[in-house]
Design an enzyme around this catalytic site. Structure first.
Site, PDB file in Angstrom:
ATOM      1  N   HIS A 185       0.830  -1.200   0.000  1.00  0.00           N
ATOM      2  CA  HIS A 185       0.000   0.000   0.000  1.00  0.00           C
ATOM      3  C   HIS A 185       0.871   1.259   0.000  1.00  0.00           C
ATOM      4  O   HIS A 185       0.539   2.257  -0.635  1.00  0.00           O
ATOM      5  CB  HIS A 185      -0.918   0.000   1.221  1.00  0.00           C
ATOM      6  CG  HIS A 185      -1.869  -1.148   1.261  1.00  0.00           C
ATOM      7  ND1 HIS A 185      -2.851  -1.322   0.313  1.00  0.00           N
ATOM      8  CD2 HIS A 185      -1.985  -2.194   2.112  1.00  0.00           C
ATOM      9  CE1 HIS A 185      -3.533  -2.423   0.590  1.00  0.00           C
ATOM     10  NE2 HIS A 185      -3.027  -2.962   1.667  1.00  0.00           N
ATOM     11  N   GLU A 426      -0.744 -12.517 -23.817  1.00  0.00           N
ATOM     12  CA  GLU A 426      -0.027 -12.646 -22.543  1.00  0.00           C
ATOM     13  C   GLU A 426       0.306 -14.086 -22.201  1.00  0.00           C
ATOM     14  O   GLU A 426       0.904 -14.363 -21.160  1.00  0.00           O
ATOM     15  CB  GLU A 426      -0.833 -12.003 -21.416  1.00  0.00           C
ATOM     16  CG  GLU A 426      -2.270 -12.479 -21.337  1.00  0.00           C
ATOM     17  CD  GLU A 426      -3.131 -11.628 -20.424  1.00  0.00           C
ATOM     18  OE1 GLU A 426      -2.596 -11.043 -19.465  1.00  0.00           O
ATOM     19  OE2 GLU A 426      -4.347 -11.557 -20.673  1.00  0.00           O
ATOM     20  N   ASP A 450       2.476 -10.752 -17.538  1.00  0.00           N
ATOM     21  CA  ASP A 450       2.110 -12.170 -17.561  1.00  0.00           C
ATOM     22  C   ASP A 450       2.885 -12.937 -18.627  1.00  0.00           C
ATOM     23  O   ASP A 450       3.269 -14.088 -18.412  1.00  0.00           O
ATOM     24  CB  ASP A 450       0.603 -12.336 -17.791  1.00  0.00           C
ATOM     25  CG  ASP A 450      -0.187 -12.321 -16.485  1.00  0.00           C
ATOM     26  OD1 ASP A 450       0.405 -12.640 -15.433  1.00  0.00           O
ATOM     27  OD2 ASP A 450      -1.377 -11.990 -16.513  1.00  0.00           O
ATOM     28  N   CYS A 497       0.838  -3.024 -23.327  1.00  0.00           N
ATOM     29  CA  CYS A 497       0.217  -2.355 -22.186  1.00  0.00           C
ATOM     30  C   CYS A 497       0.814  -2.797 -20.863  1.00  0.00           C
ATOM     31  O   CYS A 497       0.367  -2.366 -19.802  1.00  0.00           O
ATOM     32  CB  CYS A 497      -1.299  -2.573 -22.173  1.00  0.00           C
ATOM     33  SG  CYS A 497      -1.797  -4.300 -21.998  1.00  0.00           S
TER      34      CYS A 497
END
Length: 537
Positions: A185, A426, A450, A497
């Site tokens: 986080h 991917e 991936d 991407c």
């Protein structure tokens, strides 16, 4: 002068006084004879915690964005976890105080999550502990919150989700934490705030550190405490150069992204929800190359309706003011789990029931999403991209279903626009079959994160394998070249991407391979445009 190292999560240089953040430790009462009274205290504390988290959720959503606010929504759901509640109830019945039961049960559950193999479940360990600590503070009158008198560098063991969203963000120059990861986080917040930060830092959190002058070098992953004059001068120069560089990038705002040889490239942005459109515009991206639809499903306890999805997509389309958006259909599974989907536990979720595999077998999920996307296309240019493809048959099934959706909408008199269909490449299977797949769709977008993990057989979430995880591996680059060549052989455009799209050391390689588009974080667009414009390729 003291100095040390850490893992950088955002580049830059910060100079200011150190503020040591310590978790408030409440005084825990021991056993209590009146179980009914303690259970009542616990139940009331739960409702207080729920109200606090709801208020924090709305505040975070306004100030940072909905995606980051979802970490608090997860904790609200955990307040109703039956296993946790039963554990607390059993301890209270056995004579423990409400605070003691909340604390010890929380610790036990947090340890259980941390010991799991799945990276997503491990990350929930922090959420459980954070939620339990909140309950204990409510029950014992402990204090929450943190203040800074002047801008400075926050140093901590680690920061929980609710702590990060309550921090005085306008005064934080950098984060330095002893724990955490590049996906923690703290790291996510650092990237949103564009401040240099270190996690897993080798630093001692003693009281003497508080208030001392400190420098964080997010480029090299180093920090300096009470720096000598030479170090201070060198770091100030480095900071000024970084700021001047960011200012120079403004010269590329609005410019065409064209190399010196005339190679043109589209620079798009990756976003997670409608609130991120403002960053697309601020970053001067030419559109959105990846809208991660799954964030519209996270942090809820039921499926979003078609109308809710439509309103979210329409907000993005209209907000982009004519720029195109590529919407990726739902990619739940792997490291993104949602309880209400009712998915069974999998030993290896990255290779399991995820992405298009859910959509093609759950029409009740796929249909409202596609209807919402097509409806939104009436308001501006929209493309749809489907994840985790491994075969031509899958693509043909998807296309047939899209035709069904279009026929339904037309029969109902609902407006929709022309929508390009594309797929994410991917999996190695999709890369190898890319020539055949290119005959079925209008574009490719490569998910390099991936594609790299599947090609190298390395879990990208496993920090122990960092030294083996190499996105520049010759096998990965060979597949990237093959994908672009096969796309162009069939007359379709091809983009990237994944994280690799922002890797400046590969920009010229991608140009040489013939890629038409790169989609990156909004804040990286101008830097990437400068690189392309200066390239001889």
């Amino acid at each position: 002068m003291r100095e040390g190292t850490g893992r950088p999560v955002f580049s830059g240089v910060a100079i200011g006084r150190a503020y040591v953040y310590r978790h408030q430790q409440a005084e825990l009462p021991g056993s209590c004879g009146d179980a009914a009274a303690e259970q009542k205290k616990f139940d009331e504390a739960r409702e207080t915690a729920r109200a606090q988290l709801t208020e924090l959720f709305e505040k975070t959503k306004r100030e940072i964005g909905e995606e980051q606010a979802m970490i608090l929504d997860v904790q609200m759901m955990m307040l109703d976890d039956l296993d946790y509640l039963e554990g607390v109830q059993d301890m209270i019945a056995g004579g423990a105080s409400a605070a003691q039961a909340a604390h010890e049960t929380g610790d036990a559950f947090s340890a259980a999550f941390a010991a799991m193999d799945d990276a997503y479940m491990q990350a929930r360990s922090v959420d459980v502990k954070d939620m339990a600590t909140r309950l204990v503070n409510i029950l014992c009158g402990g204090k929450t919150g943190f203040s800074m008198e002047e801008p400075g560098i926050l140093v901590a063991e680690d920061l929980t989700p609710s702590e990060t969203v309550q921090l005085p963000k306008d005064k934080i120059l950098a984060f330095v934490t002893r724990q955490g990861s590049s996906n923690s986080h703290t790291a996510i917040l650092a990237r949103i705030m564009n401040i240099p930060s270190l996690v897993q830092a080798q630093i001692t959190l003693d009281d003497e550190l508080d208030g001392k002058m400190m420098i964080v070098d997010g480029f090299e992953g180093r920090y300096y405490i009470e720096p000598d004059e030479a170090t201070q001068a060198a770091m100030e120069k480095k900071r000024d150069e970084a700021q001047a560089y960011r200012q120079q990038l403004e010269a590329y705002r609005g410019k065409p992204t064209v190399s010196k040889s005339g190679r043109k490239l589209k620079l798009f942005a990756n976003i997670g929800n409608p609130d991120d459109v403002k960053y697309v515009l601020e970053g001067d991206a030419e559109g959105v190359g990846l809208l991660r639809s799954e964030f519209l499903y996270l942090g809820r306890d039921n499926f979003p309706t078609e109308e809710e999805l439509f309103e979210a997509y329409r907000k993005v389309v209209e907000g982009l003011q004519g720029r195109p958006v590529v919407i990726r259909t739902l990619d739940i599974g792997a490291d993104k789990q949602v309880d209400y989907f009712g998915l069974e536990h999998e030993e290896n979720p990255a290779l399991g029931y995820r992405g298009i595999r859910i959509c093609l077998t759950r029409e009740d999920i796929f249909r409202p999403q596609l209807r919402a996307i097509y409806r939104a296309s009436a308001f501006g240019p929209v493309c749809i991209m489907f994840p985790m493809i491994i075969s031509v048959d899958e693509v043909r099934r998807i296309k047939a279903f899209c035709e069904t959706i279009k026929a339904e909408l037309a029969a109902e008199g609902v407006a929709f626009g022309e929508v390009e269909l594309g797929i994410m490449i991917e999996t190695p299977a999709a890369a190898v079959l890319s020539r055949e797949l290119a005959k079925e769709v209008q574009f490719f977008s490569v998910g390099t994160n991936d594609l790299t993990q599947y090609t190298l057989a390395i879990d990208r979430q496993n920090a122990k394998l960092d030294e083996f995880y190499d996105p520049h591996h010759p096998a990965v680059l060979a597949l990237l070249r093959m994908i672009a060549e096969n796309a162009h052989a069939e007359g379709i455009w091809c983009g990237i991407c994944g994280e690799l799209g922002a890797d400046l050391s590969l920009t010229e390689t991608f140009l040489e391979m013939g890629y038409d588009e790169l989609s990156v974080s909004p804040g990286r667009v101008l830097e990437l445009r400068k690189k392309v414009c200066e390239s001889e390729v």
